[in-house]
Design a protein around this motif. Sequence first.
Motif, PDB file in Angstrom:
ATOM      1  N   LEU A  95       0.837  -1.195   0.000  1.00 60.78           N
ATOM      2  CA  LEU A  95       0.000   0.000   0.000  1.00 60.78           C
ATOM      3  C   LEU A  95       0.877   1.251   0.000  1.00 60.78           C
ATOM      4  O   LEU A  95       2.062   1.204   0.335  1.00 60.78           O
ATOM      5  CB  LEU A  95      -0.947   0.004   1.190  1.00 60.78           C
ATOM      6  N   ILE A  96       0.273   2.367  -0.398  1.00 59.75           N
ATOM      7  CA  ILE A  96       0.950   3.666  -0.387  1.00 59.75           C
ATOM      8  C   ILE A  96       0.248   4.520   0.667  1.00 59.75           C
ATOM      9  O   ILE A  96      -0.886   4.969   0.454  1.00 59.75           O
ATOM     10  CB  ILE A  96       0.888   4.341  -1.770  1.00 59.75           C
ATOM     11  N   PRO A  97       0.883   4.727   1.813  1.00 56.60           N
ATOM     12  CA  PRO A  97       0.229   5.443   2.914  1.00 56.60           C
ATOM     13  C   PRO A  97      -0.145   6.874   2.540  1.00 56.60           C
ATOM     14  O   PRO A  97       0.604   7.566   1.844  1.00 56.60           O
ATOM     15  CB  PRO A  97       1.287   5.425   4.029  1.00 56.60           C
ATOM     16  N   LYS A  98      -1.313   7.282   3.026  1.00 54.67           N
ATOM     17  CA  LYS A  98      -1.763   8.653   2.841  1.00 54.67           C
ATOM     18  C   LYS A  98      -1.842   9.330   4.210  1.00 54.67           C
ATOM     19  O   LYS A  98      -1.837   8.650   5.244  1.00 54.67           O
ATOM     20  CB  LYS A  98      -3.139   8.688   2.157  1.00 54.67           C
ATOM     21  N   GLU A  99      -1.940  10.644   4.183  1.00 50.13           N
ATOM     22  CA  GLU A  99      -2.001  11.380   5.448  1.00 50.13           C
ATOM     23  C   GLU A  99      -3.200  10.943   6.283  1.00 50.13           C
ATOM     24  O   GLU A  99      -3.129  10.841   7.502  1.00 50.13           O
ATOM     25  CB  GLU A  99      -2.065  12.883   5.163  1.00 50.13           C
ATOM     26  N   LYS A 100      -4.309  10.619   5.597  1.00 47.65           N
ATOM     27  CA  LYS A 100      -5.522  10.226   6.319  1.00 47.65           C
ATOM     28  C   LYS A 100      -5.394   8.853   6.987  1.00 47.65           C
ATOM     29  O   LYS A 100      -6.217   8.488   7.831  1.00 47.65           O
ATOM     30  CB  LYS A 100      -6.718  10.224   5.363  1.00 47.65           C
ATOM     31  N   ASP A 101      -4.371   8.050   6.600  1.00 47.78           N
ATOM     32  CA  ASP A 101      -4.173   6.735   7.217  1.00 47.78           C
ATOM     33  C   ASP A 101      -3.527   6.824   8.601  1.00 47.78           C
ATOM     34  O   ASP A 101      -3.472   5.822   9.316  1.00 47.78           O
ATOM     35  CB  ASP A 101      -3.296   5.856   6.314  1.00 47.78           C
ATOM     36  N   ALA A 102      -3.012   8.008   8.940  1.00 49.48           N
ATOM     37  CA  ALA A 102      -2.325   8.156  10.223  1.00 49.48           C
ATOM     38  C   ALA A 102      -3.269   7.859  11.381  1.00 49.48           C
ATOM     39  O   ALA A 102      -4.433   8.272  11.394  1.00 49.48           O
ATOM     40  CB  ALA A 102      -1.753   9.558  10.351  1.00 49.48           C
ATOM     41  N   HIS A 103      -2.758   7.083  12.352  1.00 46.84           N
ATOM     42  CA  HIS A 103      -3.493   6.736  13.573  1.00 46.84           C
ATOM     43  C   HIS A 103      -4.747   5.910  13.284  1.00 46.84           C
ATOM     44  O   HIS A 103      -5.726   5.977  14.025  1.00 46.84           O
ATOM     45  CB  HIS A 103      -3.844   7.993  14.368  1.00 46.84           C
ATOM     46  N   THR A 104      -4.711   5.136  12.197  1.00 47.76           N
ATOM     47  CA  THR A 104      -5.765   4.158  11.936  1.00 47.76           C
ATOM     48  C   THR A 104      -5.179   2.760  12.163  1.00 47.76           C
ATOM     49  O   THR A 104      -4.030   2.619  12.588  1.00 47.76           O
ATOM     50  CB  THR A 104      -6.307   4.279  10.501  1.00 47.76           C
ATOM     51  N   PHE A 105      -5.972   1.719  11.866  1.00 47.58           N
ATOM     52  CA  PHE A 105      -5.527   0.352  12.101  1.00 47.58           C
ATOM     53  C   PHE A 105      -5.676  -0.480  10.827  1.00 47.58           C
ATOM     54  O   PHE A 105      -6.632  -0.320  10.071  1.00 47.58           O
ATOM     55  CB  PHE A 105      -6.333  -0.289  13.232  1.00 47.58           C
ATOM     56  N   LEU A 106      -4.706  -1.362  10.620  1.00 52.80           N
ATOM     57  CA  LEU A 106      -4.739  -2.314   9.506  1.00 52.80           C
ATOM     58  C   LEU A 106      -5.051  -3.689  10.087  1.00 52.80           C
ATOM     59  O   LEU A 106      -4.350  -4.166  10.986  1.00 52.80           O
ATOM     60  CB  LEU A 106      -3.397  -2.338   8.778  1.00 52.80           C
ATOM     61  N   THR A 107      -6.089  -4.323   9.561  1.00 49.69           N
ATOM     62  CA  THR A 107      -6.531  -5.619  10.093  1.00 49.69           C
ATOM     63  C   THR A 107      -6.434  -6.703   9.032  1.00 49.69           C
ATOM     64  O   THR A 107      -6.861  -6.504   7.885  1.00 49.69           O
ATOM     65  CB  THR A 107      -7.982  -5.535  10.612  1.00 49.69           C
ATOM     66  N   CYS A 108      -5.888  -7.832   9.431  1.00 51.12           N
ATOM     67  CA  CYS A 108      -5.809  -9.016   8.584  1.00 51.12           C
ATOM     68  C   CYS A 108      -6.781 -10.059   9.158  1.00 51.12           C
ATOM     69  O   CYS A 108      -6.699 -10.391  10.343  1.00 51.12           O
ATOM     70  CB  CYS A 108      -4.373  -9.548   8.585  1.00 51.12           C
ATOM     71  N   THR A 109      -7.693 -10.538   8.325  1.00 50.63           N
ATOM     72  CA  THR A 109      -8.687 -11.521   8.768  1.00 50.63           C
ATOM     73  C   THR A 109      -8.408 -12.865   8.092  1.00 50.63           C
ATOM     74  O   THR A 109      -8.305 -12.924   6.868  1.00 50.63           O
ATOM     75  CB  THR A 109     -10.116 -11.049   8.433  1.00 50.63           C
ATOM     76  N   ILE A 110      -8.296 -13.910   8.906  1.00 50.93           N
ATOM     77  CA  ILE A 110      -8.012 -15.261   8.401  1.00 50.93           C
ATOM     78  C   ILE A 110      -9.215 -16.157   8.689  1.00 50.93           C
ATOM     79  O   ILE A 110      -9.609 -16.311   9.850  1.00 50.93           O
ATOM     80  CB  ILE A 110      -6.750 -15.848   9.059  1.00 50.93           C
ATOM     81  N   LYS A 111      -9.785 -16.705   7.628  1.00 53.98           N
ATOM     82  CA  LYS A 111     -10.935 -17.600   7.775  1.00 53.98           C
ATOM     83  C   LYS A 111     -10.534 -19.002   7.360  1.00 53.98           C
ATOM     84  O   LYS A 111     -10.084 -19.223   6.238  1.00 53.98           O
ATOM     85  CB  LYS A 111     -12.115 -17.117   6.942  1.00 53.98           C
ATOM     86  N   PHE A 112     -10.709 -19.955   8.279  1.00 53.90           N
ATOM     87  CA  PHE A 112     -10.311 -21.338   8.042  1.00 53.90           C
ATOM     88  C   PHE A 112     -11.488 -22.161   7.530  1.00 53.90           C
ATOM     89  O   PHE A 112     -12.657 -21.823   7.777  1.00 53.90           O
ATOM     90  CB  PHE A 112      -9.781 -21.964   9.344  1.00 53.90           C
ATOM     91  N   HIS A 113     -11.142 -23.231   6.819  1.00 54.36           N
ATOM     92  CA  HIS A 113     -12.164 -24.194   6.405  1.00 54.36           C
ATOM     93  C   HIS A 113     -12.876 -24.703   7.655  1.00 54.36           C
ATOM     94  O   HIS A 113     -12.243 -25.114   8.624  1.00 54.36           O
ATOM     95  CB  HIS A 113     -11.493 -25.355   5.659  1.00 54.36           C
TER      96      HIS A 113
END
Length: 297
Positions: A206-224
């Motif tokens: 990703l290319i960070p933007k000023e609006k991304d500051a102090h936000t959160f990035l979440t990775c969701t893993i769904k299993f069979h």
Amino acid sequence: MSSHGRVLFRWICLQVIFASVLSEDWEANVVPEIKALTTSCVVLPCTFKYPGAQLPDSRLRAIWHTKEKQDQIIYHEDRTRVIDNFKDRTTLLGRLSEKNCTLEIDKVRNHDNGPFCFRAEIPQKDQYSFLKSCVTVKPTDEPENLQLDKKEFLEEGEPVSFRCSVKHTCPSHPPTITWSYPNSNPTVNHRDISNGNWEAESLLTLIPKEKDAHTFLTCTIKFHGGTTRTITTPLYVKRKENYLHIIIPVAAALGTALLFGVMCFFMSKKYKSQIQELQSGNGFLGRMSRMSQSLQE
């Protein structure tokens, strides 16, 4: 070499080939212990050898059973032979003609411990249970090795990659990985990390933007099977240095000063020429002085 010698040589070669084939014993290679996520699936890697020539699938039969009681069958091509606890939950993934006896157990339950053993049968000829090569399954309710890269600071406008990964034992139905970042197009990989363990990973750039500051990035893993886990990391974006708030006022001040200087230059030049005219007598006062002198005469 005479024809008799050639025949003898071929006979010796055939003897060597048949001897090597017929000398193979019954043998199986499995992973002795493997963890499995409950409600998901687990694949038990298995290969085997048997004496005699290699046979097609139709001449071989695969059976998986518990070690304690060999009549407790968890896989059989005749589903009526499978005990109720494992009915419709086991599938043979390997091809017997390729000496592969890999088994999948789906919808893993907490009591699917085993040990489980493979038995190969050559109908109307021979059979063998590999009781010294059995598999113990260790069901768990929590996935293993969930990882998400953490970055201390991101530079605004500078591309950065994040990696989200998890270990699993269900390659036939690998986990799906999604990201909370909008309009993302991650790269997904699955690889065998040995001993029945696999790794699923997703790479997000990703290319960070000023609006991304102090936000959160979440990775969701769904299993069979439905189990879902999330991992979150905060985003700290360092603003790109912007000197416009300094450049614009300075430029305005310089422009104003330049304009004022130009105006002062032309005004001083104009007044200087007028003063010179007065001093030379060609000006208004000079003409008045000459008129006064002429009247007095």
